[in-house]
Design a protein around this motif. Structure first.
Motif, PDB file in Angstrom:
ATOM      1  N   PHE A  75      -3.664  27.147   8.138  1.00  0.00           N
ATOM      2  CA  PHE A  75      -2.502  26.730   8.910  1.00  0.00           C
ATOM      3  C   PHE A  75      -2.005  25.354   8.459  1.00  0.00           C
ATOM      4  O   PHE A  75      -0.805  25.086   8.470  1.00  0.00           O
ATOM      5  CB  PHE A  75      -2.832  26.750  10.398  1.00  0.00           C
ATOM      6  N   VAL A  76      -2.921  24.481   8.056  1.00  0.00           N
ATOM      7  CA  VAL A  76      -2.510  23.193   7.505  1.00  0.00           C
ATOM      8  C   VAL A  76      -1.757  23.403   6.194  1.00  0.00           C
ATOM      9  O   VAL A  76      -0.679  22.844   5.976  1.00  0.00           O
ATOM     10  CB  VAL A  76      -3.735  22.284   7.273  1.00  0.00           C
ATOM     11  N   PHE A  77      -2.333  24.233   5.332  1.00  0.00           N
ATOM     12  CA  PHE A  77      -1.703  24.538   4.041  1.00  0.00           C
ATOM     13  C   PHE A  77      -0.323  25.146   4.258  1.00  0.00           C
ATOM     14  O   PHE A  77       0.659  24.767   3.616  1.00  0.00           O
ATOM     15  CB  PHE A  77      -2.593  25.499   3.257  1.00  0.00           C
ATOM     16  N   SER A  78      -0.215  26.100   5.169  1.00  0.00           N
ATOM     17  CA  SER A  78       1.039  26.777   5.431  1.00  0.00           C
ATOM     18  C   SER A  78       2.098  25.797   5.933  1.00  0.00           C
ATOM     19  O   SER A  78       3.254  25.838   5.518  1.00  0.00           O
ATOM     20  CB  SER A  78       0.826  27.892   6.451  1.00  0.00           C
ATOM     21  N   LYS A  79       1.685  24.882   6.821  1.00  0.00           N
ATOM     22  CA  LYS A  79       2.630  23.908   7.349  1.00  0.00           C
ATOM     23  C   LYS A  79       3.142  22.978   6.253  1.00  0.00           C
ATOM     24  O   LYS A  79       4.337  22.677   6.183  1.00  0.00           O
ATOM     25  CB  LYS A  79       1.960  23.089   8.464  1.00  0.00           C
ATOM     26  N   LEU A  80       2.242  22.547   5.391  1.00  0.00           N
ATOM     27  CA  LEU A  80       2.657  21.683   4.285  1.00  0.00           C
ATOM     28  C   LEU A  80       3.674  22.381   3.401  1.00  0.00           C
ATOM     29  O   LEU A  80       4.675  21.802   2.972  1.00  0.00           O
ATOM     30  CB  LEU A  80       1.443  21.267   3.452  1.00  0.00           C
ATOM     31  N   ALA A  81       3.414  23.657   3.129  1.00  0.00           N
ATOM     32  CA  ALA A  81       4.306  24.405   2.250  1.00  0.00           C
ATOM     33  C   ALA A  81       5.655  24.655   2.913  1.00  0.00           C
ATOM     34  O   ALA A  81       6.707  24.463   2.315  1.00  0.00           O
ATOM     35  CB  ALA A  81       3.659  25.732   1.865  1.00  0.00           C
ATOM     36  N   TRP A  82       5.634  25.065   4.185  1.00  0.00           N
ATOM     37  CA  TRP A  82       6.882  25.394   4.860  1.00  0.00           C
ATOM     38  C   TRP A  82       7.720  24.160   5.156  1.00  0.00           C
ATOM     39  O   TRP A  82       8.947  24.251   5.290  1.00  0.00           O
ATOM     40  CB  TRP A  82       6.584  26.123   6.175  1.00  0.00           C
ATOM     41  N   ASN A  83       7.107  23.021   5.282  1.00  0.00           N
ATOM     42  CA  ASN A  83       7.853  21.819   5.641  1.00  0.00           C
ATOM     43  C   ASN A  83       8.587  21.191   4.471  1.00  0.00           C
ATOM     44  O   ASN A  83       9.208  20.150   4.622  1.00  0.00           O
ATOM     45  CB  ASN A  83       6.927  20.781   6.273  1.00  0.00           C
ATOM     46  N   GLY A  84       8.460  21.768   3.313  1.00  0.00           N
ATOM     47  CA  GLY A  84       9.258  21.247   2.212  1.00  0.00           C
ATOM     48  C   GLY A  84       8.453  20.641   1.117  1.00  0.00           C
ATOM     49  O   GLY A  84       7.907  21.338   0.309  1.00  0.00           O
ATOM     50  N   MET A  85       8.316  19.350   1.074  1.00  0.00           N
ATOM     51  CA  MET A  85       7.650  18.619   0.000  1.00  0.00           C
ATOM     52  C   MET A  85       8.435  18.715  -1.300  1.00  0.00           C
ATOM     53  O   MET A  85       8.013  18.226  -2.327  1.00  0.00           O
ATOM     54  CB  MET A  85       6.218  19.123  -0.234  1.00  0.00           C
TER      55      MET A  85
END
Length: 507
Positions: free
Chosen positions: A116-126
């Motif tokens: 879920f941490v990985f998914s949030k990082l990916a979905w939030n842009g970067m």
């Protein structure tokens, strides 16, 4: 199921979590607490059945997720996920214990929480590719088998959120999926049985027409299918079929060849689609030099971009010591290496050996350098007896796997080469060393040969790291666009096929 939920589910897992285990997990991992509601919702939808373990070992898909999380910079993500070191230590504890039949609850929950941490990082842009491809984790809707195949053929980019390209093998396999579906629709596929003790070139028999017809449909044979004479054209067709299936190429319809000929078309279709799915797990393309080891093929391939430069035979892990599917980067070539023996081998092999023979260490050219956690720390000295041979190729990873030479050259002559403890032995280590160091002025073939036989460990650092992919393809196309099949030596295809067709979640 919500879009940010892990899409890799194993509905057949008998292990069920309880709320006390989840409470204890978050007490020990407070940095992951923000995802607790998602984790609870996820397991509630699964009736608290474990997601990442089957039969006491990590699923193939879990291993792939682990690989992506450990190599976050390759996703364009430079924010560390909490408890990465613990994750690596837990994974290391599983090495050599594939038959343990015990689910590690902490690892199960850590994978889900970190996802879920990985998914949030990916979905939030970067501002990176990962933010655009998080749909890689979205589950497909449940559908019937034929509908699923239709969806693959009609929409190769699904279930991606955008029409992104995938690894080139996907489209190549897709063309064969069409052919095999057409064959399955329009052909009967009864088993071919030899009525004779053996059949050889020059013989005539009614069964010859059956073999010719079968190989014609599979595009190996291009002659007269009504003639029952075992001619040269058929012999060459049998050889090509054997080559495509990793069998000894002798041109004879022996037991192993007939077994492959008789595999039902639906089984082959399933094998193709499973490997199409695996094609999503590799980069679309690389412009540099890279290495790829295909475990079921027992081969190391050396590429520059999409061009295959050369290949050689490899020995991979036994069923009980499976070579893990993952990605790494070669950083060092080590000449005349020590073998630092893993604790699992010390415990299971070295200690019993010492118990039976007090001179075991000396006889095997080993030495004890200390003690750790109640076990001796053992290494084997450089030299001709060393199990790593004269050179090893290091790509740091949590699985303690690398490429290396071997003194046991005879194993490369075997058709099935799953003999090691998990590392990968290669048939042409000198060629690989010269290839990797060809741009380094400090190293030439003479110096490399001398370092390999010096009996003293020496490191050569590569100017540029070389990517290496440890893959598991049981169906793939070769450089001549021929469809190849290999035996599912680790029995992974069935699990992945079941996940794909269950509708409960694959990428």
């Amino acid at each position: 199921m919500k879009k940010n939920e892990p899409a890799l589910l194993n509905t057949q897992s008998p292990v069920v979590l309880d709320s006390l285990e989840i409470i204890a997990f978050y007490q020990g991992h407070p940095e992951l607490i923000t995802g607790k509601a998602q984790l609870l919702d996820f397991y509630d939808h699964r009736a608290y059945a474990c997601a990442w373990f089957a039969g006491g070992r990590l699923t193939e898909q879990a291993g792939n997720l682990v690989n992506r999380m450990i190599n976050l910079p390759d996703e364009g993500i430079y924010t560390a996920i909490p408890y990465q070191k613990e994750l690596e230590l837990l994974l290391d504890g599983l090495n050599g214990q594939q038959n343990n039949q015990q689910t590690n609850v902490t690892l199960e929950l850590l994978l889900t929480a970190q996802y879920f941490v990985f998914s949030k990082l990916a979905w939030n842009g970067m501002n990176n590719a990962a933010s655009k491809s998080s749909g890689w984790y979205l589950p497909r809707k449940k559908m019937a088998y034929d509908q699923y195949l239709d969806s693959l053929l009609a929409a190769p980019d699904k279930p991606f959120t955008s029409a992104e390209p995938v690894y080139r093998q996907y489209e190549l396999l897709k063309s064969f999926l069409r052919k095999y579906r057409a064959l399955d629709t329009g052909s009967t596929w009864p088993p071919i049985v030899l009525p004779l003790p053996r059949l050889k070139p020059g013989d005539s028999a009614p069964v010859v027409t059956l073999i010719k017809a079968r190989l014609y449909k599979l595009e190996d044979y291009h002659g007269d299918t009504l003639n029952n004479h075992y001619d040269k054209i058929l012999q060459n067709a049998v050889k090509q079929f054997q080559f495509r299936h990793g069998l000894p190429v002798n041109g004879l319809p022996d037991k192993a060849t007939l077994a492959e000929l008789n595999i039902p078309l639906k089984s082959r279709i399933s094998q193709i689609l499973v490997n199409m799915e695996r094609s999503r797990w590799l980069p679309v393309t690389l412009s540099s030099v890279y290495l790829a080891v295909n475990i079921p093929e027992f081969k190391l391939h050396v590429y520059h971009a999409d061009s295959l430069l050369w290949s050689c035979s490899a020995v991979v892990g036994q069923t009980m010591h499976q070579t893990t599917v993952f990605y790494g980067e070669i950083k060092y070539v080590v000449f005349s290496p020590y073998w630092n023996i893993p604790p699992s081998i010390v415990r299971n092999e070295i200690l019993p050996g010492i118990k039976n023979d007090p001179n075991y260490i000396a006889k095997h050219d080993m030495e004890i350098t200390g003690y750790l956690d109640g076990l001796p720390v053992v290494r084997q000295k450089p030299g001709p007896m060393n199990s790593l041979g004269l050179v090893k190729f290091m790509f740091p990873n949590s699985y303690n796997i690398y490429l290396h030479d071997t003194p046991s050259k005879s194993l490369f002559g075997e058709t099935s080469r799953a003999f090691s403890h998990g590392c990968i032995r290669i048939a042409e280590p000198v060629r690989l060393a010269n290839f990797l160091l060809k741009e380094d002025k400090e190293w030439n073939p003479e110096k490399i040969a001398a370092a390999m036989h010096a009996g003293k460990e020496r490191y050569a650092t590569l100017a540029q790291k070389v990517p290496v992919f440890i893959a598991y393809f049981t169906a793939f196309t070769d450089r001549d666009n021929r469809l190849n099949f290999r035996k599912d030596i680790y029995n992974l295809d069935g699990e992945l096929a079941a996940l794909i067709l269950s509708g409960n979640g694959v990428y």
